[in-house]
Design a protein around this motif. Structure first.
Motif, PDB file in Angstrom:
ATOM      1  N   GLN A  99       0.815  -1.220   0.000  1.00 17.98           N
ATOM      2  CA  GLN A  99       0.000   0.000   0.000  1.00 17.98           C
ATOM      3  C   GLN A  99       0.850   1.271   0.000  1.00 17.98           C
ATOM      4  N   SER A 100       2.134   1.133   0.307  1.00 17.91           N
ATOM      5  CA  SER A 100       2.958   2.338   0.491  1.00 17.91           C
ATOM      6  C   SER A 100       4.198   2.374  -0.407  1.00 17.91           C
ATOM      7  N   LYS A 101       4.232   1.525  -1.427  1.00 24.99           N
ATOM      8  CA  LYS A 101       5.419   1.435  -2.294  1.00 24.99           C
ATOM      9  C   LYS A 101       5.767   2.765  -2.957  1.00 24.99           C
ATOM     10  N   ASN A 102       4.746   3.581  -3.219  1.00 26.74           N
ATOM     11  CA  ASN A 102       4.972   4.847  -3.930  1.00 26.74           C
ATOM     12  C   ASN A 102       4.991   6.057  -2.996  1.00 26.74           C
ATOM     13  N   LYS A 103       5.083   5.792  -1.701  1.00 26.38           N
ATOM     14  CA  LYS A 103       5.097   6.875  -0.710  1.00 26.38           C
ATOM     15  C   LYS A 103       6.465   6.963  -0.040  1.00 26.38           C
ATOM     16  N   THR A 104       6.686   8.037   0.692  1.00 26.36           N
ATOM     17  CA  THR A 104       7.866   8.127   1.551  1.00 26.36           C
ATOM     18  C   THR A 104       7.528   7.408   2.847  1.00 26.36           C
ATOM     19  N   ARG A 105       8.235   6.314   3.108  1.00 24.60           N
ATOM     20  CA  ARG A 105       7.933   5.475   4.270  1.00 24.60           C
ATOM     21  C   ARG A 105       8.799   5.885   5.467  1.00 24.60           C
ATOM     22  N   VAL A 106       8.137   6.251   6.546  1.00 24.30           N
ATOM     23  CA  VAL A 106       8.804   6.646   7.791  1.00 24.30           C
ATOM     24  C   VAL A 106       8.526   5.537   8.801  1.00 24.30           C
ATOM     25  N   VAL A 107       9.571   4.836   9.252  1.00 27.49           N
ATOM     26  CA  VAL A 107       9.376   3.663  10.116  1.00 27.49           C
ATOM     27  C   VAL A 107      10.055   3.895  11.470  1.00 27.49           C
ATOM     28  N   ILE A 108       9.276   3.761  12.535  1.00 24.84           N
ATOM     29  CA  ILE A 108       9.767   4.005  13.896  1.00 24.84           C
ATOM     30  C   ILE A 108      10.015   2.666  14.571  1.00 24.84           C
ATOM     31  N   GLY A 109      11.296   2.332  14.811  1.00 25.41           N
ATOM     32  CA  GLY A 109      11.654   1.063  15.438  1.00 25.41           C
ATOM     33  C   GLY A 109      12.306   1.271  16.793  1.00 25.41           C
ATOM     34  N   GLY A 110      12.442   0.165  17.538  1.00 25.70           N
ATOM     35  CA  GLY A 110      13.067   0.229  18.857  1.00 25.70           C
ATOM     36  C   GLY A 110      12.357  -0.686  19.827  1.00 25.70           C
ATOM     37  N   SER A 111      13.074  -1.130  20.859  1.00 28.56           N
ATOM     38  CA  SER A 111      12.478  -2.023  21.853  1.00 28.56           C
ATOM     39  C   SER A 111      11.442  -1.306  22.708  1.00 28.56           C
ATOM     40  N   VAL A 157       3.542   6.914   7.967  1.00 30.81           N
ATOM     41  CA  VAL A 157       4.300   6.735   9.210  1.00 30.81           C
ATOM     42  C   VAL A 157       3.910   5.377   9.789  1.00 30.81           C
ATOM     43  N   LEU A 158       4.890   4.497   9.947  1.00 28.45           N
ATOM     44  CA  LEU A 158       4.639   3.122  10.378  1.00 28.45           C
ATOM     45  C   LEU A 158       5.362   2.820  11.686  1.00 28.45           C
ATOM     46  N   GLU A 159       4.632   2.295  12.665  1.00 29.22           N
ATOM     47  CA  GLU A 159       5.278   1.790  13.873  1.00 29.22           C
ATOM     48  C   GLU A 159       5.936   0.465  13.508  1.00 29.22           C
ATOM     49  N   GLY A 160       7.239   0.365  13.678  1.00 27.95           N
ATOM     50  CA  GLY A 160       8.003  -0.785  13.194  1.00 27.95           C
ATOM     51  C   GLY A 160       8.261  -1.829  14.255  1.00 27.95           C
ATOM     52  N   ASP A 161       7.362  -2.791  14.368  1.00 30.02           N
ATOM     53  CA  ASP A 161       7.466  -3.850  15.371  1.00 30.02           C
ATOM     54  C   ASP A 161       8.498  -4.894  14.940  1.00 30.02           C
ATOM     55  N   GLU A 162       9.319  -5.354  15.890  1.00 30.68           N
ATOM     56  CA  GLU A 162      10.327  -6.358  15.573  1.00 30.68           C
ATOM     57  C   GLU A 162       9.824  -7.789  15.735  1.00 30.68           C
ATOM     58  N   TYR A 163       8.527  -7.944  16.063  1.00 31.95           N
ATOM     59  CA  TYR A 163       7.961  -9.293  16.216  1.00 31.95           C
ATOM     60  C   TYR A 163       7.670  -9.902  14.839  1.00 31.95           C
ATOM     61  N   LEU A 164       7.369 -11.200  14.799  1.00 31.48           N
ATOM     62  CA  LEU A 164       7.217 -11.932  13.543  1.00 31.48           C
ATOM     63  C   LEU A 164       6.028 -11.442  12.711  1.00 31.48           C
ATOM     64  N   PHE A 174       9.280  -5.190  10.884  1.00 28.32           N
ATOM     65  CA  PHE A 174       9.945  -3.979  10.396  1.00 28.32           C
ATOM     66  C   PHE A 174      11.002  -4.245   9.325  1.00 28.32           C
ATOM     67  N   HIS A 175      11.295  -5.506   9.046  1.00 28.89           N
ATOM     68  CA  HIS A 175      12.206  -5.825   7.951  1.00 28.89           C
ATOM     69  C   HIS A 175      11.535  -5.674   6.586  1.00 28.89           C
ATOM     70  N   ILE A 181      12.926   6.904   5.682  1.00 28.99           N
ATOM     71  CA  ILE A 181      13.362   7.558   6.925  1.00 28.99           C
ATOM     72  C   ILE A 181      13.084   6.572   8.063  1.00 28.99           C
ATOM     73  N   ALA A 182      14.090   6.265   8.875  1.00 30.91           N
ATOM     74  CA  ALA A 182      13.920   5.301   9.963  1.00 30.91           C
ATOM     75  C   ALA A 182      14.398   5.894  11.271  1.00 30.91           C
ATOM     76  N   LEU A 183      13.855   5.381  12.365  1.00 25.94           N
ATOM     77  CA  LEU A 183      14.291   5.795  13.708  1.00 25.94           C
ATOM     78  C   LEU A 183      14.462   4.545  14.564  1.00 25.94           C
ATOM     79  N   ILE A 184      15.515   4.535  15.384  1.00 29.09           N
ATOM     80  CA  ILE A 184      15.668   3.493  16.405  1.00 29.09           C
ATOM     81  C   ILE A 184      15.789   4.181  17.760  1.00 29.09           C
ATOM     82  N   SER A 185      14.851   3.864  18.653  1.00 28.69           N
ATOM     83  CA  SER A 185      14.765   4.546  19.954  1.00 28.69           C
ATOM     84  C   SER A 185      15.584   3.861  21.035  1.00 28.69           C
TER      85      SER A 185
END
Length: 452
Positions: A99-111, A157-164, A174-175, A181-185
Protein backbone atom coordinates in the motif's frame (compact mmCIF):
# COMPACT_ATOMS: atom_id res chain seq x y z
CA UNK A 1 -10.32 -4.69 -4.73
CA UNK A 2 -11.75 -7.79 -2.99
CA UNK A 3 -9.71 -8.53 0.15
CA UNK A 4 -10.23 -11.32 2.69
CA UNK A 5 -8.86 -11.30 6.25
CA UNK A 6 -8.03 -14.57 8.01
CA UNK A 7 -8.24 -13.65 11.73
CA UNK A 8 -9.96 -10.28 11.18
CA UNK A 9 -10.63 -9.66 14.88
CA UNK A 10 -7.09 -8.84 16.03
CA UNK A 11 -6.22 -5.32 17.16
CA UNK A 12 -4.03 -4.60 14.14
CA UNK A 13 -6.03 -6.69 11.66
CA UNK A 14 -9.43 -5.15 12.30
CA UNK A 15 -7.95 -1.64 12.08
CA UNK A 16 -6.45 -2.49 8.68
CA UNK A 17 -9.82 -3.92 7.58
CA UNK A 18 -11.56 -0.68 8.62
CA UNK A 19 -8.92 1.42 6.82
CA UNK A 20 -9.31 -0.54 3.58
CA UNK A 21 -13.11 -0.40 3.85
CA UNK A 22 -12.86 3.39 4.17
CA UNK A 23 -10.61 3.36 1.09
CA UNK A 24 -13.34 1.63 -0.91
CA UNK A 25 -12.15 -1.99 -0.82
CA UNK A 26 -14.64 -4.89 -0.62
CA UNK A 27 -13.77 -6.59 2.68
CA UNK A 28 -14.64 -10.04 4.02
CA UNK A 29 -13.13 -11.86 6.97
CA UNK A 30 -13.23 -14.73 9.44
CA UNK A 31 -12.15 -15.47 12.99
CA UNK A 32 -12.86 -18.04 15.70
CA UNK A 33 -13.38 -15.38 18.40
CA UNK A 34 -13.71 -11.58 18.27
CA UNK A 35 -13.66 -9.43 21.41
CA UNK A 36 -14.32 -5.77 22.15
CA UNK A 37 -13.63 -3.18 20.88
CA UNK A 38 -12.95 -5.00 17.59
CA UNK A 39 -16.41 -6.59 17.55
CA UNK A 40 -18.42 -3.37 17.78
CA UNK A 41 -16.15 -1.48 15.40
CA UNK A 42 -16.39 -4.18 12.73
CA UNK A 43 -20.14 -4.50 13.24
CA UNK A 44 -20.65 -0.76 12.78
CA UNK A 45 -19.08 -0.98 9.30
CA UNK A 46 -20.88 -4.18 8.36
CA UNK A 47 -17.64 -6.21 8.46
CA UNK A 48 -18.35 -8.53 11.41
CA UNK A 49 -18.50 -12.19 10.28
CA UNK A 50 -22.02 -13.64 10.54
CA UNK A 51 -20.71 -16.57 12.55
CA UNK A 52 -17.42 -17.45 14.20
CA UNK A 53 -15.14 -20.09 12.72
CA UNK A 54 -13.23 -20.89 9.53
CA UNK A 55 -15.14 -21.45 6.29
CA UNK A 56 -13.12 -22.57 3.24
CA UNK A 57 -16.14 -21.84 1.02
CA UNK A 58 -15.56 -18.10 1.68
CA UNK A 59 -12.30 -18.38 -0.27
CA UNK A 60 -13.10 -17.92 -3.95
CA UNK A 61 -11.02 -17.27 -7.06
CA UNK A 62 -12.14 -13.63 -7.36
CA UNK A 63 -10.35 -12.63 -4.11
CA UNK A 64 -7.40 -10.42 -5.06
CA UNK A 65 -5.63 -10.44 -1.69
CA UNK A 66 -5.75 -12.64 1.40
CA UNK A 67 -4.28 -11.07 4.56
CA UNK A 68 -3.11 -13.52 7.20
CA UNK A 69 -3.14 -12.55 10.89
CA UNK A 70 -0.69 -13.79 13.53
CA UNK A 71 -3.55 -15.60 15.27
CA UNK A 72 -4.09 -17.92 12.26
CA UNK A 73 -2.28 -21.27 12.24
CA UNK A 74 -0.46 -22.74 9.25
CA UNK A 75 -3.14 -25.45 8.90
CA UNK A 76 -6.03 -22.95 8.89
CA UNK A 77 -8.72 -24.33 6.49
CA UNK A 78 -9.19 -20.96 4.77
CA UNK A 79 -5.44 -20.53 4.31
CA UNK A 80 -5.15 -24.03 2.81
CA UNK A 81 -7.97 -23.21 0.37
CA UNK A 82 -6.31 -19.91 -0.61
CA UNK A 83 -3.04 -21.76 -1.26
CA UNK A 84 -4.88 -24.39 -3.32
CA UNK A 85 -6.43 -21.66 -5.49
CA UNK A 86 -3.08 -19.90 -5.87
CA UNK A 87 -4.36 -16.64 -4.39
CA UNK A 88 -1.98 -13.86 -3.36
CA UNK A 89 -1.43 -14.20 0.40
CA UNK A 90 0.08 -11.33 2.39
CA UNK A 91 1.18 -10.95 5.97
CA UNK A 92 0.01 -7.73 7.65
CA UNK A 93 3.34 -5.88 7.10
CA UNK A 94 3.68 -7.17 3.52
CA UNK A 95 0.31 -5.68 2.66
CA UNK A 96 1.19 -2.36 4.30
CA UNK A 97 4.32 -2.23 2.16
CA UNK A 98 2.24 -2.92 -0.97
CA UNK A 99 0.00 0.00 0.00
CA UNK A 100 2.96 2.34 0.49
CA UNK A 101 5.42 1.44 -2.29
CA UNK A 102 4.97 4.85 -3.93
CA UNK A 103 5.10 6.88 -0.71
CA UNK A 104 7.87 8.13 1.55
CA UNK A 105 7.93 5.48 4.27
CA UNK A 106 8.80 6.65 7.79
CA UNK A 107 9.38 3.66 10.12
CA UNK A 108 9.77 4.00 13.90
CA UNK A 109 11.65 1.06 15.44
CA UNK A 110 13.07 0.23 18.86
CA UNK A 111 12.48 -2.02 21.85
CA UNK A 112 10.61 0.78 23.62
CA UNK A 113 9.08 4.15 22.78
CA UNK A 114 7.81 3.17 19.30
CA UNK A 115 4.14 3.86 19.96
CA UNK A 116 4.82 7.09 21.81
CA UNK A 117 7.17 8.49 19.13
CA UNK A 118 4.77 7.49 16.33
CA UNK A 119 1.92 9.11 18.27
CA UNK A 120 3.93 12.30 18.79
CA UNK A 121 4.67 12.54 15.07
CA UNK A 122 1.02 12.02 14.13
CA UNK A 123 -0.11 14.58 16.72
CA UNK A 124 2.28 17.18 15.27
CA UNK A 125 1.15 16.41 11.69
CA UNK A 126 -2.52 16.60 12.67
CA UNK A 127 -1.95 19.89 14.54
CA UNK A 128 -0.25 21.38 11.49
CA UNK A 129 -2.94 20.09 9.06
CA UNK A 130 -0.50 17.83 7.21
CA UNK A 131 -2.35 14.70 6.01
CA UNK A 132 -0.32 11.46 6.23
CA UNK A 133 -1.07 7.74 6.05
CA UNK A 134 -0.18 5.80 9.19
CA UNK A 135 -0.18 2.64 11.26
CA UNK A 136 0.27 2.95 15.01
CA UNK A 137 -0.08 0.46 17.87
CA UNK A 138 -2.50 2.41 20.08
CA UNK A 139 -5.75 4.29 19.76
CA UNK A 140 -4.94 8.00 19.58
CA UNK A 141 -7.04 10.96 20.65
CA UNK A 142 -8.43 12.67 17.53
CA UNK A 143 -7.89 9.62 15.27
CA UNK A 144 -10.71 7.19 14.39
CA UNK A 145 -8.53 4.20 13.55
CA UNK A 146 -5.01 2.92 14.21
CA UNK A 147 -4.47 2.54 10.44
CA UNK A 148 -5.17 5.11 7.71
CA UNK A 149 -4.47 4.52 4.01
CA UNK A 150 -5.08 6.76 1.00
CA UNK A 151 -3.93 7.03 -2.61
CA UNK A 152 -3.00 10.72 -2.37
CA UNK A 153 -0.91 11.26 0.81
CA UNK A 154 2.86 11.55 0.24
CA UNK A 155 4.02 10.13 3.60
CA UNK A 156 3.16 7.02 5.57
CA UNK A 157 4.30 6.73 9.21
CA UNK A 158 4.64 3.12 10.38
CA UNK A 159 5.28 1.79 13.87
CA UNK A 160 8.00 -0.78 13.19
CA UNK A 161 7.47 -3.85 15.37
CA UNK A 162 10.33 -6.36 15.57
CA UNK A 163 7.96 -9.29 16.22
CA UNK A 164 7.22 -11.93 13.54
CA UNK A 165 5.13 -11.10 10.45
CA UNK A 166 2.86 -14.17 10.32
CA UNK A 167 2.83 -17.92 11.05
CA UNK A 168 4.18 -18.43 7.51
CA UNK A 169 6.63 -15.52 7.51
CA UNK A 170 9.09 -15.58 10.40
CA UNK A 171 10.73 -12.27 9.48
CA UNK A 172 10.28 -9.35 11.91
CA UNK A 173 7.61 -6.96 10.65
CA UNK A 174 9.94 -3.98 10.40
CA UNK A 175 12.21 -5.82 7.95
CA UNK A 176 9.48 -5.62 5.30
CA UNK A 177 8.85 -1.85 5.18
CA UNK A 178 12.11 -0.68 3.50
CA UNK A 179 12.05 2.80 5.09
CA UNK A 180 13.12 6.03 3.45
CA UNK A 181 13.36 7.56 6.92
CA UNK A 182 13.92 5.30 9.96
CA UNK A 183 14.29 5.79 13.71
CA UNK A 184 15.67 3.49 16.41
CA UNK A 185 14.77 4.55 19.95
CA UNK A 186 16.44 1.81 22.00
CA UNK A 187 17.60 -1.78 22.03
CA UNK A 188 16.83 -3.95 25.07
CA UNK A 189 16.43 -7.71 24.73
CA UNK A 190 12.78 -8.73 24.31
CA UNK A 191 10.62 -11.49 22.74
CA UNK A 192 12.97 -14.20 23.98
CA UNK A 193 10.53 -16.90 22.81
CA UNK A 194 11.48 -15.83 19.26
CA UNK A 195 14.98 -14.38 19.75
CA UNK A 196 16.64 -16.72 22.26
CA UNK A 197 19.90 -14.78 22.54
CA UNK A 198 20.66 -11.10 23.00
CA UNK A 199 22.94 -11.17 19.95
CA UNK A 200 20.19 -12.64 17.79
CA UNK A 201 17.82 -9.88 18.94
CA UNK A 202 20.31 -7.07 18.21
CA UNK A 203 20.94 -8.54 14.76
CA UNK A 204 17.32 -7.75 13.81
CA UNK A 205 18.07 -4.02 14.20
CA UNK A 206 21.22 -4.33 12.11
CA UNK A 207 19.11 -5.87 9.35
CA UNK A 208 16.50 -3.11 9.78
CA UNK A 209 19.18 -0.44 9.19
CA UNK A 210 20.42 -2.35 6.15
CA UNK A 211 16.88 -2.22 4.70
CA UNK A 212 16.83 1.61 4.64
CA UNK A 213 16.72 2.78 1.02
CA UNK A 214 19.97 4.16 -0.42
CA UNK A 215 20.20 7.87 0.36
CA UNK A 216 17.68 7.47 3.19
CA UNK A 217 17.90 8.76 6.75
CA UNK A 218 18.51 7.01 10.08
CA UNK A 219 17.54 8.96 13.20
CA UNK A 220 18.94 7.23 16.28
CA UNK A 221 19.10 7.64 20.05
CA UNK A 222 22.75 8.08 20.91
CA UNK A 223 21.95 7.96 24.66
CA UNK A 224 21.47 4.20 24.14
CA UNK A 225 24.93 2.62 23.86
CA UNK A 226 23.76 -0.36 21.80
CA UNK A 227 21.78 1.80 19.37
CA UNK A 228 24.79 4.11 18.98
CA UNK A 229 27.11 1.17 18.30
CA UNK A 230 24.79 -0.45 15.74
CA UNK A 231 24.03 2.85 13.98
CA UNK A 232 27.66 3.94 13.76
CA UNK A 233 28.74 0.51 12.47
CA UNK A 234 26.29 0.61 9.55
CA UNK A 235 28.04 1.08 6.20
CA UNK A 236 25.11 1.43 3.78
CA UNK A 237 24.78 4.83 2.00
CA UNK A 238 22.44 6.68 4.40
CA UNK A 239 22.47 9.91 6.43
CA UNK A 240 22.71 9.41 10.19
CA UNK A 241 21.12 11.90 12.60
CA UNK A 242 21.72 11.24 16.32
CA UNK A 243 19.52 12.65 19.08
CA UNK A 244 19.70 12.73 22.86
CA UNK A 245 17.50 13.63 25.82
CA UNK A 246 16.96 17.43 25.82
CA UNK A 247 17.38 19.63 28.90
CA UNK A 248 14.29 19.99 31.10
CA UNK A 249 13.25 20.82 34.64
CA UNK A 250 10.34 19.79 36.85
CA UNK A 251 8.58 22.48 38.91
CA UNK A 252 5.55 21.77 41.08
CA UNK A 253 4.64 18.64 39.12
CA UNK A 254 5.02 20.35 35.71
CA UNK A 255 7.78 19.42 33.25
CA UNK A 256 9.39 22.37 31.46
CA UNK A 257 11.23 21.61 28.22
CA UNK A 258 14.14 23.86 27.29
CA UNK A 259 13.54 25.36 23.82
CA UNK A 260 15.20 28.20 21.83
CA UNK A 261 12.34 30.41 23.06
CA UNK A 262 12.87 29.45 26.70
CA UNK A 263 11.27 26.85 29.04
CA UNK A 264 7.97 25.44 27.71
CA UNK A 265 5.46 23.45 29.82
CA UNK A 266 4.53 20.08 28.31
CA UNK A 267 1.96 17.42 29.22
CA UNK A 268 4.25 14.34 29.07
CA UNK A 269 7.05 13.75 31.57
CA UNK A 270 10.03 11.56 32.35
CA UNK A 271 13.48 11.43 30.76
CA UNK A 272 12.42 8.58 28.48
CA UNK A 273 9.49 10.60 27.11
CA UNK A 274 11.66 13.69 26.62
CA UNK A 275 14.09 11.44 24.74
CA UNK A 276 11.18 10.18 22.61
CA UNK A 277 10.21 13.79 21.93
CA UNK A 278 13.72 14.59 20.64
CA UNK A 279 13.50 11.69 18.19
CA UNK A 280 10.03 12.75 17.03
CA UNK A 281 11.33 16.30 16.45
CA UNK A 282 14.05 15.08 14.04
CA UNK A 283 11.51 12.99 12.13
CA UNK A 284 9.00 15.83 11.88
CA UNK A 285 11.68 18.24 10.66
CA UNK A 286 12.59 15.75 7.94
CA UNK A 287 8.89 15.62 7.01
CA UNK A 288 8.79 19.38 6.49
CA UNK A 289 7.72 20.74 9.91
CA UNK A 290 9.98 23.53 11.21
CA UNK A 291 11.22 23.59 14.79
CA UNK A 292 8.90 26.34 16.05
CA UNK A 293 5.82 24.60 14.63
CA UNK A 294 6.93 21.32 16.21
CA UNK A 295 7.23 22.88 19.68
CA UNK A 296 3.86 24.62 19.38
CA UNK A 297 2.20 21.32 18.47
CA UNK A 298 3.95 19.02 20.95
CA UNK A 299 3.00 21.21 23.94
CA UNK A 300 -0.53 19.80 23.76
CA UNK A 301 0.45 16.13 23.31
CA UNK A 302 -0.99 14.15 26.24
CA UNK A 303 0.49 10.72 25.43
CA UNK A 304 -0.60 7.52 23.72
CA UNK A 305 -3.26 5.28 25.23
CA UNK A 306 -1.93 3.11 28.10
CA UNK A 307 1.47 4.86 27.96
CA UNK A 308 1.88 6.64 31.32
CA UNK A 309 -1.85 7.35 31.23
CA UNK A 310 -3.18 9.31 34.21
CA UNK A 311 -6.34 7.52 35.37
CA UNK A 312 -7.12 9.46 38.54
CA UNK A 313 -6.01 12.49 40.55
CA UNK A 314 -7.12 14.57 43.49
CA UNK A 315 -5.31 17.20 45.52
CA UNK A 316 -3.24 14.61 47.35
CA UNK A 317 -2.95 11.43 45.26
CA UNK A 318 -2.43 10.45 41.64
CA UNK A 319 -2.69 7.13 39.73
CA UNK A 320 -1.18 6.08 36.41
CA UNK A 321 -1.35 2.95 34.31
CA UNK A 322 1.36 2.08 31.84
CA UNK A 323 1.98 -0.67 29.29
CA UNK A 324 5.55 -1.08 30.61
CA UNK A 325 6.60 -4.70 31.03
CA UNK A 326 10.20 -5.09 29.80
CA UNK A 327 12.97 -4.24 32.34
CA UNK A 328 14.14 -1.06 30.58
CA UNK A 329 10.58 0.28 30.27
CA UNK A 330 9.77 -0.53 33.89
CA UNK A 331 12.91 1.24 35.12
CA UNK A 332 12.30 4.34 32.94
CA UNK A 333 8.62 4.63 33.87
CA UNK A 334 9.22 4.18 37.61
CA UNK A 335 12.01 6.77 37.59
CA UNK A 336 9.83 9.21 35.61
CA UNK A 337 6.93 9.10 38.06
CA UNK A 338 9.22 9.53 41.09
CA UNK A 339 10.96 12.46 39.41
CA UNK A 340 7.60 14.08 38.60
CA UNK A 341 6.22 13.56 42.14
CA UNK A 342 9.26 13.56 44.47
CA UNK A 343 7.17 14.39 47.56
CA UNK A 344 4.65 11.57 47.10
CA UNK A 345 5.05 7.95 48.16
CA UNK A 346 5.52 6.05 44.91
CA UNK A 347 3.83 2.63 44.99
CA UNK A 348 4.93 0.85 41.82
CA UNK A 349 3.05 -2.34 40.88
CA UNK A 350 4.37 -4.54 38.08
CA UNK A 351 2.58 -7.52 36.56
CA UNK A 352 4.88 -10.14 35.04
CA UNK A 353 2.70 -11.16 32.12
CA UNK A 354 4.73 -11.75 28.92
CA UNK A 355 6.70 -14.83 27.80
CA UNK A 356 9.95 -13.00 28.52
CA UNK A 357 9.01 -11.68 31.96
CA UNK A 358 7.84 -15.14 33.11
CA UNK A 359 11.02 -16.85 31.95
CA UNK A 360 13.24 -17.86 34.87
CA UNK A 361 16.45 -17.13 32.94
CA UNK A 362 15.25 -13.70 31.74
CA UNK A 363 14.04 -12.58 35.19
CA UNK A 364 17.50 -11.43 36.26
CA UNK A 365 17.23 -8.62 33.68
CA UNK A 366 14.80 -6.93 36.12
CA UNK A 367 17.43 -6.24 38.78
CA UNK A 368 17.12 -2.59 39.83
CA UNK A 369 14.05 -1.95 37.63
CA UNK A 370 11.90 -0.91 40.64
CA UNK A 371 14.62 0.84 42.66
CA UNK A 372 13.05 4.29 42.27
CA UNK A 373 9.81 3.13 43.91
CA UNK A 374 9.23 3.75 47.63
CA UNK A 375 7.07 0.62 47.67
CA UNK A 376 7.66 -2.08 45.05
CA UNK A 377 5.02 -4.72 44.28
CA UNK A 378 5.22 -7.59 41.78
CA UNK A 379 2.18 -9.62 40.71
CA UNK A 380 2.17 -12.71 38.55
CA UNK A 381 -0.36 -15.44 37.93
CA UNK A 382 0.79 -19.07 38.14
CA UNK A 383 -2.13 -19.79 35.77
CA UNK A 384 -0.55 -17.52 33.13
CA UNK A 385 2.68 -19.50 33.45
CA UNK A 386 0.75 -22.74 32.83
CA UNK A 387 -1.21 -21.29 29.88
CA UNK A 388 2.04 -20.16 28.27
CA UNK A 389 3.47 -23.67 28.97
CA UNK A 390 6.50 -22.24 30.74
CA UNK A 391 8.48 -23.70 33.61
CA UNK A 392 7.06 -22.64 36.97
CA UNK A 393 8.55 -19.44 38.39
CA UNK A 394 8.97 -19.38 42.15
CA UNK A 395 8.48 -16.61 44.69
CA UNK A 396 12.16 -16.97 45.61
CA UNK A 397 13.33 -16.56 41.99
CA UNK A 398 11.39 -13.30 41.64
CA UNK A 399 12.66 -11.93 44.97
CA UNK A 400 16.24 -12.76 43.98
CA UNK A 401 15.87 -11.31 40.48
CA UNK A 402 14.70 -7.86 41.62
CA UNK A 403 17.33 -7.86 44.40
CA UNK A 404 15.15 -5.82 46.74
CA UNK A 405 14.58 -7.08 50.29
CA UNK A 406 11.30 -5.23 50.81
CA UNK A 407 9.73 -6.42 47.54
CA UNK A 408 6.05 -7.36 47.95
CA UNK A 409 4.94 -10.31 45.78
CA UNK A 410 1.38 -11.42 45.00
CA UNK A 411 0.21 -14.43 43.00
CA UNK A 412 -3.48 -14.23 43.86
CA UNK A 413 -5.57 -11.58 42.02
CA UNK A 414 -8.00 -11.19 44.93
CA UNK A 415 -5.18 -10.67 47.43
CA UNK A 416 -3.50 -8.10 45.18
CA UNK A 417 -6.79 -6.23 44.73
CA UNK A 418 -7.35 -6.25 48.51
CA UNK A 419 -3.86 -4.79 49.00
CA UNK A 420 -4.62 -1.93 46.56
CA UNK A 421 -7.96 -1.19 48.14
CA UNK A 422 -6.60 -1.02 51.69
CA UNK A 423 -3.69 1.32 51.12
CA UNK A 424 -3.83 4.49 53.22
CA UNK A 425 -4.54 6.99 50.45
CA UNK A 426 -6.17 9.54 52.76
CA UNK A 427 -3.37 10.06 55.23
CA UNK A 428 -0.45 10.62 52.84
CA UNK A 429 0.20 11.73 49.27
CA UNK A 430 0.48 8.64 47.07
CA UNK A 431 1.54 8.17 43.44
CA UNK A 432 0.17 4.78 42.36
CA UNK A 433 1.75 3.28 39.24
CA UNK A 434 0.22 0.16 37.65
CA UNK A 435 2.52 -1.35 35.00
CA UNK A 436 1.31 -4.26 32.90
CA UNK A 437 0.42 -5.48 29.42
CA UNK A 438 -2.40 -7.41 31.14
CA UNK A 439 -4.89 -6.60 33.91
CA UNK A 440 -3.58 -8.27 37.09
CA UNK A 441 -5.88 -11.27 36.74
CA UNK A 442 -9.06 -9.23 36.17
CA UNK A 443 -8.52 -5.88 37.93
CA UNK A 444 -11.11 -3.25 36.96
CA UNK A 445 -9.17 -0.02 36.45
CA UNK A 446 -12.37 2.02 36.79
CA UNK A 447 -12.65 0.75 40.38
CA UNK A 448 -9.06 1.87 41.03
CA UNK A 449 -10.07 5.40 40.03
CA UNK A 450 -12.48 5.52 42.98
CA UNK A 451 -9.60 4.98 45.44
CA UNK A 452 -7.74 8.17 44.60
Amino acid sequence: MRTHFIAIGGSAMHNLALALHDKGYKITGSDDAIFEPSRTRLEKKGLLPVEMGWFPEKITADIEAVILGMHAKADNPELLKAQELGLKIYSYPEFLYEQSKNKTRVVIGGSHGKTTITSMILHVMHYNNIAVDYMVGAQLEGFDTMVHLTEENDFIVLEGDEYLSSPMDRRPKFHLYQPNIALISGIAWDHINVFPTYENYVEQFEIFIDKITNGGILVYNEDDAEVKRVAEAATNPIRKLPYQTPNYTVQNGVTLLETPEGPMPIEVFGAHNLNNLAGAKWICQNMGVDEADFYEAIASFKGASKRLEKIAENGKNVAYKDFAHSPSKVAATTKAVKEQYPDKTLIACLELHTYSSLNAEFLKEYEGALDHADVAVVFYSPDAVKIKQLEEVSYEQIAKAFNREDLIIYTNPAAFKEYLFHLKYDTEGVALLLMSSGNYGGLNFDEVKTLI
